[in-house]
Motif scaffolding. Structure first.
Motif, PDB file in Angstrom:
ATOM      1  N   GLN A 161      11.681  -9.187   1.355  1.00  0.00           N
ATOM      2  CA  GLN A 161      10.712  -8.113   1.544  1.00  0.00           C
ATOM      3  C   GLN A 161       9.753  -8.104   0.343  1.00  0.00           C
ATOM      4  O   GLN A 161      10.039  -7.486  -0.677  1.00  0.00           O
ATOM      5  CB  GLN A 161      11.427  -6.773   1.684  1.00  0.00           C
ATOM      6  N   PRO A 162       8.615  -8.803   0.470  1.00  0.00           N
ATOM      7  CA  PRO A 162       7.675  -8.905  -0.656  1.00  0.00           C
ATOM      8  C   PRO A 162       6.598  -7.823  -0.606  1.00  0.00           C
ATOM      9  O   PRO A 162       6.383  -7.171   0.418  1.00  0.00           O
ATOM     10  CB  PRO A 162       7.053 -10.285  -0.433  1.00  0.00           C
ATOM     11  N   GLN A 163       5.907  -7.651  -1.730  1.00  0.00           N
ATOM     12  CA  GLN A 163       4.758  -6.765  -1.778  1.00  0.00           C
ATOM     13  C   GLN A 163       3.792  -7.220  -2.867  1.00  0.00           C
ATOM     14  O   GLN A 163       4.174  -7.883  -3.831  1.00  0.00           O
ATOM     15  CB  GLN A 163       5.167  -5.315  -2.050  1.00  0.00           C
ATOM     16  N   ALA A 164       2.515  -6.834  -2.684  1.00  0.00           N
ATOM     17  CA  ALA A 164       1.479  -7.056  -3.692  1.00  0.00           C
ATOM     18  C   ALA A 164       0.543  -5.860  -3.649  1.00  0.00           C
ATOM     19  O   ALA A 164       0.076  -5.467  -2.570  1.00  0.00           O
ATOM     20  CB  ALA A 164       0.715  -8.347  -3.421  1.00  0.00           C
ATOM     21  N   ARG A 165       0.298  -5.269  -4.823  1.00  0.00           N
ATOM     22  CA  ARG A 165      -0.550  -4.079  -4.882  1.00  0.00           C
ATOM     23  C   ARG A 165      -1.479  -4.178  -6.090  1.00  0.00           C
ATOM     24  O   ARG A 165      -1.124  -4.772  -7.108  1.00  0.00           O
ATOM     25  CB  ARG A 165       0.285  -2.805  -4.973  1.00  0.00           C
ATOM     26  N   THR A 184      -7.960  -2.749 -14.291  1.00  0.00           N
ATOM     27  CA  THR A 184      -7.267  -3.295 -13.129  1.00  0.00           C
ATOM     28  C   THR A 184      -5.799  -3.544 -13.428  1.00  0.00           C
ATOM     29  O   THR A 184      -5.462  -4.160 -14.443  1.00  0.00           O
ATOM     30  CB  THR A 184      -7.927  -4.613 -12.675  1.00  0.00           C
ATOM     31  N   GLN A 185      -4.955  -3.070 -12.523  1.00  0.00           N
ATOM     32  CA  GLN A 185      -3.518  -3.309 -12.634  1.00  0.00           C
ATOM     33  C   GLN A 185      -3.023  -3.955 -11.348  1.00  0.00           C
ATOM     34  O   GLN A 185      -3.379  -3.538 -10.245  1.00  0.00           O
ATOM     35  CB  GLN A 185      -2.749  -2.017 -12.887  1.00  0.00           C
ATOM     36  N   LEU A 186      -2.175  -4.964 -11.493  1.00  0.00           N
ATOM     37  CA  LEU A 186      -1.618  -5.697 -10.362  1.00  0.00           C
ATOM     38  C   LEU A 186      -0.103  -5.547 -10.369  1.00  0.00           C
ATOM     39  O   LEU A 186       0.532  -5.624 -11.417  1.00  0.00           O
ATOM     40  CB  LEU A 186      -2.005  -7.176 -10.467  1.00  0.00           C
ATOM     41  N   THR A 187       0.469  -5.324  -9.186  1.00  0.00           N
ATOM     42  CA  THR A 187       1.922  -5.231  -9.032  1.00  0.00           C
ATOM     43  C   THR A 187       2.379  -6.268  -8.019  1.00  0.00           C
ATOM     44  O   THR A 187       1.870  -6.311  -6.894  1.00  0.00           O
ATOM     45  CB  THR A 187       2.357  -3.833  -8.563  1.00  0.00           C
ATOM     46  N   LEU A 188       3.329  -7.091  -8.426  1.00  0.00           N
ATOM     47  CA  LEU A 188       3.941  -8.078  -7.542  1.00  0.00           C
ATOM     48  C   LEU A 188       5.444  -7.817  -7.499  1.00  0.00           C
ATOM     49  O   LEU A 188       6.060  -7.551  -8.532  1.00  0.00           O
ATOM     50  CB  LEU A 188       3.688  -9.499  -8.052  1.00  0.00           C
ATOM     51  N   GLY A 189       6.002  -7.871  -6.310  1.00  0.00           N
ATOM     52  CA  GLY A 189       7.428  -7.593  -6.225  1.00  0.00           C
ATOM     53  C   GLY A 189       8.049  -8.174  -4.978  1.00  0.00           C
ATOM     54  O   GLY A 189       7.363  -8.595  -4.035  1.00  0.00           O
ATOM     55  N   SER A 190       9.375  -8.214  -4.973  1.00  0.00           N
ATOM     56  CA  SER A 190      10.098  -8.672  -3.795  1.00  0.00           C
ATOM     57  C   SER A 190      11.542  -8.198  -3.875  1.00  0.00           C
ATOM     58  O   SER A 190      12.055  -7.904  -4.956  1.00  0.00           O
ATOM     59  CB  SER A 190      10.055 -10.194  -3.669  1.00  0.00           C
ATOM     60  N   ARG A 191      12.150  -8.119  -2.711  1.00  0.00           N
ATOM     61  CA  ARG A 191      13.583  -7.797  -2.596  1.00  0.00           C
ATOM     62  C   ARG A 191      14.217  -8.846  -1.696  1.00  0.00           C
ATOM     63  O   ARG A 191      13.640  -9.245  -0.676  1.00  0.00           O
ATOM     64  CB  ARG A 191      13.784  -6.404  -2.012  1.00  0.00           C
TER      65      ARG A 191
END
Length: 727
Positions: free
Chosen positions: A418-422, A398-405
Motif C-alpha cells: 500500500q504505497p503513497q506519495a504526497r 515544498t515538502q514531499l512525503t513518500l511511504g508504503s506499507r
C-alpha cells in the motif's frame, strides 16, 4: 432504579450551593476557534503535526462542536464532517461511509479510538452503537479522507476516523449528568479525575443509557414498542509523564442488551400438527471490553519512539451475528526527525484475532429465519505489517512525503503493498496547496470468503400453482411455501483495492477563518456481487396447512464473485468562520458521483449490477451555528441536507415487480438539530434543552428497498453538575 437515580441526582443539582462570583465568558466556555497552524492532528501521519501542513484531506470536529451540537452518539457527531454520508437506519443503527457506497456495514472506512480499531472483523464493519467511548471524554474527532492504508493498514481505503479522548489530566473533574427525553430516553453519567502524586493523573467514567429501539410510528413496530435497549459504558485512564517518558494505561468497555422478537418455523410437511411458527420475545447481548498501554520515549536529539499494545474482547449472541473474538494489537513506531535533513518514520504491527462464529444444529439451520454458518467456526486471523514514511523538504516551500506499507494476511496467505506519495506547497504563510496519491486494500474477511448466509422463509397458503386467471380468481390450488436461500462465500476472491488521486487547498486567517477545499478521483477494483449457482423447486403433497394440497419447496444458491469496479469523483468544501468572538459558523458541502463498470458473464444479460453501484446521493450539506450569547447562555443549531439519488433505468428494470422506482431512490433528507444551554455560574448546574430531527419527522434516510425505519423528532433535557468545582 429509573425513578430513583434522576430524583436523587436532580435533587443534588438543584439544591447545590450557588456562588455569586462573577466570571467572564472564557472561564465558562471553551476557547475560540483555533488557527489551522495551531490545530494538531495525529491520524494522518502518526505524529502530531499542524493541520495546515498535512498534504491530505483532514477535518477536525472539536469537543466544543460536539458539546454544542447536542448529539448523543459518535454516529450523529460525524454528520458535522465533510465527505461523510451519515444515514440513520433506526434509532441506534447508522450507515456511514466516506466517498463510497453507503451500507449498514461498510468495510472501506477504518474507525479507531486513540488508535485502537473498533472495526468488527467477524462482520467486516463498524457497530456504531457499540463504540466504547464517552462523548464527554472526546477531545476531538479526526477525519482523514482518502487512502490512509500506508499509515494504518486494514480497511483505511476511503478514510480514517480517529476519536481522540482527553488525557486524564484534562478529563472532566467531578461531573454528574442526567438526560431525559421522549421515546423513553434516559441517560445517566458520572465522570471524575484526580492527580496522583507529582507525575500521574487518573480519570474514569460510567454511563447508563435506556431507550426504545425505534422512534417510528409505523404499524410494523407498534406491537414491539415496549422493547428497550439498555447500554452501559465505562472507562478509566492512568497517565504518567516524567521528563522524556510518557506512559498511559486505558481500560473500558460497553455492554448493550436489546429486547427483540424472534421466531421458529415448523413447516407442516416436517412437523404435522404443530403451529407453523412460534413467535417469542428474547434478548440479545452485545459487548466489547478492552485494555491497553502506550509508551512514548522522547530522545534528546528530538527522535521519538511510540509503542502501543491493545487487547480487545467482543461478543454478540444475536441470531444473525452470533460470534465472538479476542484481538491483540501490538504496534511500534520510531520517528527520526533529522536524517540528512529529512524525517523518517519506521514502524511495524502485529494483529492476532482469535474469532469464533456460532454453530447450529441441523434443526436450527432449517427452522431459523436466517443465520450464518461456516465449516471452520474457530479461526486465528494473523496480520503482520511493516511501514515507512519519509518526509523530504525539497525547498523552503515544498515538502514531499513518500511511504508504503507491506501487510501479510494469513487468510489469503499474501502480502499486500500500500504505497503513497504526497506533496505540499506553501503559497503563502497562511495558504497551502497539496496533492496526493495512494493505493490501499480492504482487509480480507471470512464473511465473504468462507461463510454462508442462509435465509429461510415459510408461509402458510403462500403460493398458488395454476393458470394466472384461476389464481387471480381464487380458484387455483394453494400450497404452503418453504424457501431456502444461501449466499455462499468464495475463497478465490481477489482483494478489493482502491487507488485515489487528490488535490487540495487550505487558507486560514489566524483564529477567524479556515477554508479547506479538496477534489479526488478514485478507482475501486474487485467489488463484490452475487452470481446465481442453482435454483431447485418441487412439490411435496399432503401434510400441509388447512385448505392447501401440499408444500411448494424452493432452494437457491448464490456465490460472491468480484466482477465489478467503479470510478468515483467528487470533492469537499469546508469552512469554519468566527465573525465575532462569541459566534462560530461551520459549514461544508460535499459532492460524490460513482460510475459503475462490470466484466464477466454476470454482466452480459443486464446492466443492473453496475448501475446499483451508482445509486447513491450526490449532494451533502451541513451547517452549524454556535452562539455564546453571554456567560450564562449559549445556543447552537445544525442543518443537515442529503440530496436524493436518481437510480438508472437499467437498475430499475431489473428490480422485483412488487417494488416501484421510488423504492430504490435514496430519499432527500433535510433536518435541523438545536440546543440551548443555561448556567447561572460555574458552581451551578448546566441545563441544556435539545431537539433532533426537526423538519424530518417520521422520515427515512435509507432507500425503501432496504426496509429502513422511520426516524421521529426527539427532544430531551440535560442537567449537568460539575461538582468538582466545589473541591
Amino acid at each position: 432504579m429509573r425513578l430513583s437515580i434522576p430524583f436523587i441526582v436532580s435533587s443534588v443539582i438543584l439544591f447545590s450551593p450557588l456562588s455569586s462570583a462573577e466570571f467572564d465568558l472564557d472561564s465558562l466556555l471553551e476557547m475560540p476557534l483555533d488557527s489551522l497552524a495551531d490545530t494538531k492532528v495525529v491520524s494522518a501521519t502518526r505524529t502530531a503535526e499542524s493541520l495546515s501542513d498535512i498534504a491530505a484531506s483532514v477535518y477536525v470536529i472539536t469537543g466544543k462542536e460536539i458539546k454544542r451540537s447536542g448529539v448523543r452518539s459518535v454516529g450523529d457527531a460525524l454528520a458535522l464532517a465533510p465527505g461523510l454520508h451519515v444515514s440513520k437506519y433506526s434509532n441506534y443503527d447508522w450507515g456511514i461511509t466516506a466517498r463510497g457506497q453507503n451500507q449498514p456495514l461498510s468495510n472501506t472506512l477504518l474507525v479507531m479510538v486513540d488508535g485502537r480499531s473498533v472495526f468488527n472483523p467477524t462482520f467486516s464493519g463498524v457497530d456504531w452503537d457499540l463504540i466504547p467511548v464517552s462523548l464527554d471524554n472526546i477531545a476531538q474527532i479526526e477525519v482523514v479522507l482518502g487512502p490512509v492504508g500506508t499509515i494504518w493498514g486494514g480497511n483505511a481505503v476511503n478514510g480514517v476516523i480517529n476519536i481522540i479522548t482527553l488525557d486524564a489530566e484534562n478529563a472532566p473533574k467531578g461531573k454528574l449528568s442526567v438526560k431525559e427525553g421522549n421515546y423513553n430516553y434516559s441517560e445517566y453519567q458520572i465522570h471524575d479525575s484526580t492527580e496522583i502524586g507529582e507525575y500521574a493523573h487518573l480519570s474514569g467514567y460510567f454511563e447508563y443509557v435506556d431507550h426504545m429501539p425505534w422512534t417510528s410510528e409505523e404499524e410494523r413496530v407498534q406491537i414491539a414498542q415496549h422493547f428497550n435497549v439498555y447500554t452501559e459504558r465505562f472507562g478509566a485512564r492512568l497517565d504518567y509523564q516524567k521528563f522524556a517518558n510518557t506512559l498511559s494505561f486505558q481500560v473500558g468497555g460497553i455492554r448493550s442488551r436489546e429486547d427483540y422478537q424472534w421466531l421458529t418455523y415448523y413447516p407442516h410437511y416436517l412437523f404435522p400438527g404443530k403451529p407453523s411458527v412460534d413467535v417469542f420475545d428474547t434478548e440479545m447481548t452485545m459487548q466489547e471490553y478492552f485494555a491497553g498501554a502506550q509508551y512514548i520515549h522522547d530522545l534528546s536529539n528530538g527522535d521519538s519512539w511510540n509503542n502501543n499494545v491493545w487487547l480487545t474482547y467482543n461478543s454478540n449472541d444475536g441470531t444473525h451475528r452470533n460470534a465472538e473474538f479476542w484481538r491483540l494489537d501490538i504496534d511500534t513506531h520510531y520517528t527520526m526527525v533529522d536524517l540528512w535533513g529529512t524525517q523518517l518514520g519506521l514502524g511495524s504491527n502485529i494483529r492476532l484475532i482469535d474469532e469464533k462464529l456460532g454453530t447450529y444444529s441441523i434443526f436450527e439451520q432449517y427452522t431459523m429465519p436466517y443465520l450464518r454458518v461456516t465449516d471452520e467456526p474457530d479461526y486465528l486471523h494473523q496480520n503482520i505489517g511493516i511501514y515507512a514514511n519519509w518526509d523530504i523538504n525539497v525547498n523552503d516551500r515544498t515538502q514531499l512525503t513518500l511511504g508504503s506499507r507491506w501487510q501479510y494476511n494469513n487468510l489469503t496467505d499474501e502480502v499486500y503493498t500500500q504505497p503513497q506519495a504526497r506533496a505540499s506547497y506553501e503559497l503563502a504563510k497562511n495558504q497551502r496547496l497539496w496533492a496526493g496519491w495512494g493505493r490501499a486494500v480492504v482487509t480480507p474477511s471470512r464473511l465473504e470468503l468462507a461463510t454462508t448466509f442462509q435465509e429461510n422463509t415459510y408461509l402458510e397458503s403462500g403460493v398458488c400453482i395454476d393458470t394466472k386467471d384461476r389464481c387471480d380468481a381464487g380458484n387455483g390450488e394453494l400450497y404452503d411455501y418453504y424457501a431456502v436461500s444461501q449466499l455462499i462465500g468464495n475463497n478465490g476472491l481477489e482483494v478489493e483495492k482502491i487507488e485515489t488521486f487528490e488535490l487540495g487547498y487550505r487558507y486560514w486567517d489566524d483564529n477567524k477563518l479556515q477554508i479547506n477545499l479538496s477534489a479526488y478521483y478514485s478507482v475501486h477494483e474487485n467489488i463484490r456481487a452475487l452470481m446465481r449457482l442453482s435454483k431447485v423447486a418441487g412439490i411435496i403433497g399432503g401434510n400441509s396447512s388447512l385448505g392447501t394440497v401440499g408444500t411448494y419447496l424452493y432452494h437457491s444458491q448464490s456465490q460472491y464473485i468480484a466482477p465489478l469496479w467503479s470510478e468515483t469523483m467528487g470533492g469537499e468544501i469546508a469552512v469554519k468562520w468566527q465573525p465575532i468572538s462569541s459566534v462560530q459558523v461551520n459549514t461544508n458541502y460535499s459532492y460524490k458521483r460513482i460510475v459503475g463498470h462490470c466484466e464477466g458473464s454476470i454482466c452480459k444479460g443486464s446492466n443492473a449490477a453496475k448501475r446499483q453501484l451508482e445509486n447513491q446521493p450526490s449532494h451533502y450539506v451541513n451547517a452549524q451555528l454556535i452562539w455564546d450569547i453571554n456567560p450564562q447562555w449559549w445556543a447552537s443549531t445544525t442543518m443537515h441536507y442529503v440530496g436524493k439519488s436518481s437510480p438508472h433505468p437499467d437498475y430499475i428494470a431489473a428490480t422485483p415487480a412488487h417494488l416501484s422506482e421510488d423504492d430504490y431512490e435514496w430519499p432527500e433528507v433535510i433536518s435541523f438539530d438545536a440546543s440551548v444551554g443555561w448556567q447561572m455560574n460555574k458552581y451551578a448546574p448546566l441545563i441544556i434543552g435539545s431537539v433532533e430531527n426537526l423538519g424530518a419527522e417520521q422520515s427515512k434516510e435509507f432507500a425503501e428497498y432496504q426496509s429502513p425505519f422511520q426516524n421521529g423528532t426527539q427532544y430531551w433535557l440535560t442537567l449537568e453538575w460539575q461538582y468538582g468545582e466545589l473541591r
